[in-house]
Design a protein around this motif. Sequence first.
Motif, PDB file in Angstrom:
ATOM      1  N   VAL A  65      17.172  -0.492 -36.444  1.00  0.00           N
ATOM      2  CA  VAL A  65      17.875  -1.761 -36.588  1.00  0.00           C
ATOM      3  C   VAL A  65      16.923  -2.926 -36.341  1.00  0.00           C
ATOM      4  O   VAL A  65      16.151  -2.921 -35.386  1.00  0.00           O
ATOM      5  CB  VAL A  65      19.052  -1.830 -35.587  1.00  0.00           C
ATOM      6  CG1 VAL A  65      19.762  -3.162 -35.656  1.00  0.00           C
ATOM      7  CG2 VAL A  65      20.022  -0.690 -35.838  1.00  0.00           C
ATOM      8  N   HIS A  66      16.992  -3.919 -37.201  1.00  0.00           N
ATOM      9  CA  HIS A  66      16.229  -5.149 -37.023  1.00  0.00           C
ATOM     10  C   HIS A  66      17.066  -6.109 -36.195  1.00  0.00           C
ATOM     11  O   HIS A  66      18.264  -6.262 -36.432  1.00  0.00           O
ATOM     12  CB  HIS A  66      15.892  -5.768 -38.375  1.00  0.00           C
ATOM     13  CG  HIS A  66      15.074  -4.860 -39.214  1.00  0.00           C
ATOM     14  ND1 HIS A  66      13.730  -4.696 -39.037  1.00  0.00           N
ATOM     15  CD2 HIS A  66      15.414  -4.017 -40.219  1.00  0.00           C
ATOM     16  CE1 HIS A  66      13.265  -3.819 -39.898  1.00  0.00           C
ATOM     17  NE2 HIS A  66      14.281  -3.389 -40.634  1.00  0.00           N
ATOM     18  N   LEU A  67      16.436  -6.736 -35.219  1.00  0.00           N
ATOM     19  CA  LEU A  67      17.105  -7.677 -34.328  1.00  0.00           C
ATOM     20  C   LEU A  67      16.572  -9.083 -34.543  1.00  0.00           C
ATOM     21  O   LEU A  67      15.451  -9.261 -35.018  1.00  0.00           O
ATOM     22  CB  LEU A  67      16.836  -7.308 -32.865  1.00  0.00           C
ATOM     23  CG  LEU A  67      17.249  -5.935 -32.392  1.00  0.00           C
ATOM     24  CD1 LEU A  67      16.714  -5.696 -30.983  1.00  0.00           C
ATOM     25  CD2 LEU A  67      18.755  -5.795 -32.408  1.00  0.00           C
ATOM     26  N   VAL A  68      17.347 -10.041 -34.129  1.00  0.00           N
ATOM     27  CA  VAL A  68      16.903 -11.429 -34.117  1.00  0.00           C
ATOM     28  C   VAL A  68      17.244 -12.001 -32.741  1.00  0.00           C
ATOM     29  O   VAL A  68      18.210 -11.578 -32.107  1.00  0.00           O
ATOM     30  CB  VAL A  68      17.544 -12.239 -35.275  1.00  0.00           C
ATOM     31  CG1 VAL A  68      19.028 -12.418 -35.087  1.00  0.00           C
ATOM     32  CG2 VAL A  68      16.852 -13.552 -35.484  1.00  0.00           C
ATOM     33  N   ARG A  69      16.431 -12.930 -32.285  1.00  0.00           N
ATOM     34  CA  ARG A  69      16.675 -13.575 -30.996  1.00  0.00           C
ATOM     35  C   ARG A  69      17.498 -14.845 -31.198  1.00  0.00           C
ATOM     36  O   ARG A  69      17.383 -15.499 -32.245  1.00  0.00           O
ATOM     37  CB  ARG A  69      15.349 -13.899 -30.310  1.00  0.00           C
ATOM     38  CG  ARG A  69      14.557 -12.659 -29.939  1.00  0.00           C
ATOM     39  CD  ARG A  69      13.307 -12.996 -29.122  1.00  0.00           C
ATOM     40  NE  ARG A  69      12.521 -14.102 -29.645  1.00  0.00           N
ATOM     41  CZ  ARG A  69      11.461 -13.977 -30.435  1.00  0.00           C
ATOM     42  NH1 ARG A  69      11.048 -12.787 -30.808  1.00  0.00           N
ATOM     43  NH2 ARG A  69      10.811 -15.052 -30.853  1.00  0.00           N
ATOM     44  N   PRO A  70      18.302 -15.215 -30.218  1.00  0.00           N
ATOM     45  CA  PRO A  70      19.164 -16.397 -30.374  1.00  0.00           C
ATOM     46  C   PRO A  70      18.397 -17.690 -30.583  1.00  0.00           C
ATOM     47  O   PRO A  70      18.895 -18.623 -31.222  1.00  0.00           O
ATOM     48  CB  PRO A  70      19.977 -16.449 -29.083  1.00  0.00           C
ATOM     49  CG  PRO A  70      19.464 -15.391 -28.195  1.00  0.00           C
ATOM     50  CD  PRO A  70      18.511 -14.537 -28.945  1.00  0.00           C
TER      51      PRO A  70
ATOM     52  N   LEU B 192      22.600  -8.816 -38.682  1.00  0.00           N
ATOM     53  CA  LEU B 192      21.567  -8.721 -37.653  1.00  0.00           C
ATOM     54  C   LEU B 192      22.209  -8.793 -36.269  1.00  0.00           C
ATOM     55  O   LEU B 192      22.908  -9.769 -35.961  1.00  0.00           O
ATOM     56  CB  LEU B 192      20.573  -9.876 -37.771  1.00  0.00           C
ATOM     57  CG  LEU B 192      19.590  -9.846 -38.919  1.00  0.00           C
ATOM     58  CD1 LEU B 192      18.884 -11.197 -39.040  1.00  0.00           C
ATOM     59  CD2 LEU B 192      18.582  -8.729 -38.709  1.00  0.00           C
ATOM     60  N   PRO B 193      21.989  -7.793 -35.432  1.00  0.00           N
ATOM     61  CA  PRO B 193      22.371  -7.941 -34.035  1.00  0.00           C
ATOM     62  C   PRO B 193      21.473  -9.013 -33.408  1.00  0.00           C
ATOM     63  O   PRO B 193      20.296  -9.144 -33.755  1.00  0.00           O
ATOM     64  CB  PRO B 193      22.071  -6.572 -33.426  1.00  0.00           C
ATOM     65  CG  PRO B 193      22.016  -5.632 -34.587  1.00  0.00           C
ATOM     66  CD  PRO B 193      21.494  -6.451 -35.734  1.00  0.00           C
TER      67      PRO B 193
ATOM     68  N   ASP C 262      18.841 -10.833 -26.523  1.00  0.00           N
ATOM     69  CA  ASP C 262      17.861 -11.490 -25.666  1.00  0.00           C
ATOM     70  C   ASP C 262      17.466 -10.497 -24.573  1.00  0.00           C
ATOM     71  O   ASP C 262      17.792  -9.307 -24.677  1.00  0.00           O
ATOM     72  CB  ASP C 262      18.394 -12.816 -25.107  1.00  0.00           C
ATOM     73  CG  ASP C 262      19.592 -12.665 -24.180  1.00  0.00           C
ATOM     74  OD1 ASP C 262      19.902 -11.531 -23.734  1.00  0.00           O
ATOM     75  OD2 ASP C 262      20.227 -13.688 -23.872  1.00  0.00           O
ATOM     76  N   ALA C 263      16.821 -10.953 -23.529  1.00  0.00           N
ATOM     77  CA  ALA C 263      16.344 -10.054 -22.478  1.00  0.00           C
ATOM     78  C   ALA C 263      17.484  -9.306 -21.788  1.00  0.00           C
ATOM     79  O   ALA C 263      17.281  -8.201 -21.272  1.00  0.00           O
ATOM     80  CB  ALA C 263      15.535 -10.840 -21.450  1.00  0.00           C
ATOM     81  N   SER C 264      18.688  -9.870 -21.817  1.00  0.00           N
ATOM     82  CA  SER C 264      19.825  -9.217 -21.167  1.00  0.00           C
ATOM     83  C   SER C 264      20.493  -8.169 -22.048  1.00  0.00           C
ATOM     84  O   SER C 264      21.320  -7.401 -21.591  1.00  0.00           O
ATOM     85  CB  SER C 264      20.859 -10.257 -20.742  1.00  0.00           C
ATOM     86  OG  SER C 264      21.469 -10.855 -21.875  1.00  0.00           O
ATOM     87  N   GLY C 265      20.170  -8.160 -23.339  1.00  0.00           N
ATOM     88  CA  GLY C 265      20.772  -7.207 -24.264  1.00  0.00           C
ATOM     89  C   GLY C 265      21.447  -7.902 -25.435  1.00  0.00           C
ATOM     90  O   GLY C 265      21.097  -9.030 -25.794  1.00  0.00           O
ATOM     91  N   LEU C 266      22.435  -7.237 -26.001  1.00  0.00           N
ATOM     92  CA  LEU C 266      23.150  -7.748 -27.170  1.00  0.00           C
ATOM     93  C   LEU C 266      24.003  -8.950 -26.777  1.00  0.00           C
ATOM     94  O   LEU C 266      24.823  -8.857 -25.860  1.00  0.00           O
ATOM     95  CB  LEU C 266      24.026  -6.635 -27.750  1.00  0.00           C
ATOM     96  CG  LEU C 266      24.729  -6.903 -29.062  1.00  0.00           C
ATOM     97  CD1 LEU C 266      23.706  -7.072 -30.193  1.00  0.00           C
ATOM     98  CD2 LEU C 266      25.669  -5.756 -29.402  1.00  0.00           C
ATOM     99  N   VAL C 267      23.792 -10.082 -27.456  1.00  0.00           N
ATOM    100  CA  VAL C 267      24.532 -11.297 -27.130  1.00  0.00           C
ATOM    101  C   VAL C 267      25.351 -11.827 -28.298  1.00  0.00           C
ATOM    102  O   VAL C 267      26.126 -12.762 -28.153  1.00  0.00           O
ATOM    103  CB  VAL C 267      23.605 -12.419 -26.601  1.00  0.00           C
ATOM    104  CG1 VAL C 267      22.984 -12.027 -25.280  1.00  0.00           C
ATOM    105  CG2 VAL C 267      22.547 -12.786 -27.626  1.00  0.00           C
TER     106      VAL C 267
ATOM    107  N   ARG D  17      23.702  -0.278 -24.193  1.00  0.00           N
ATOM    108  CA  ARG D  17      22.476  -0.641 -24.902  1.00  0.00           C
ATOM    109  C   ARG D  17      22.688  -0.380 -26.386  1.00  0.00           C
ATOM    110  O   ARG D  17      23.330   0.607 -26.774  1.00  0.00           O
ATOM    111  CB  ARG D  17      21.294   0.192 -24.406  1.00  0.00           C
ATOM    112  CG  ARG D  17      20.918  -0.100 -22.960  1.00  0.00           C
ATOM    113  CD  ARG D  17      19.750   0.757 -22.550  1.00  0.00           C
ATOM    114  NE  ARG D  17      20.061   2.160 -22.770  1.00  0.00           N
ATOM    115  CZ  ARG D  17      19.948   3.120 -21.857  1.00  0.00           C
ATOM    116  NH1 ARG D  17      19.497   2.847 -20.650  1.00  0.00           N
ATOM    117  NH2 ARG D  17      20.253   4.365 -22.155  1.00  0.00           N
ATOM    118  N   LEU D  18      22.125  -1.254 -27.217  1.00  0.00           N
ATOM    119  CA  LEU D  18      22.254  -1.107 -28.660  1.00  0.00           C
ATOM    120  C   LEU D  18      21.589   0.187 -29.116  1.00  0.00           C
ATOM    121  O   LEU D  18      20.417   0.417 -28.828  1.00  0.00           O
ATOM    122  CB  LEU D  18      21.625  -2.306 -29.365  1.00  0.00           C
ATOM    123  CG  LEU D  18      21.771  -2.331 -30.882  1.00  0.00           C
ATOM    124  CD1 LEU D  18      23.227  -2.530 -31.288  1.00  0.00           C
ATOM    125  CD2 LEU D  18      20.904  -3.435 -31.470  1.00  0.00           C
TER     126      LEU D  18
END
Length: 123
Positions: A11-16, A35-36, A39-44, A108-109
């Motif tokens: 899975v490709h992720l993007v940061r907020p 896109l999920p 951030d550092a805390s996980g899925l937001v 976790r994702l």
Amino acid sequence: MQIGDIMTRNVHLVRPEENLQYAARMMAEWDIAFLPVADASGLVGTLTDRDIILRAVAPGLDGETTKVADIMTTNITYCFDDEEPEAVLNNMRSLHLRRLAVLDRQNRLSGVVSRTDFARHGV
């Protein structure tokens, strides 16, 4: 069979804090529409091509200055990787969703499951 057996794992992720232009280029490059957002805390959150069109393009927001966090969906609908596919698919249908984030039991994702994944596996 469980969701973990049919989901897409790579899975490709993007940061907020990324801008929408970056996210849209990523979607175009990988030919994906979801896109999920993590951030550092996980899925937001999650971001779809539809989110970009309806929440950014239609109101005239600038893709270079608008952040993913500004338009992402924060009310995340998800399933767990050990759930039965039929139940998850029925839930997706009732919610009119085409794809879902998949979490493990530690939240976790793990991946993403789409209606295409179900069809590919005969569910």
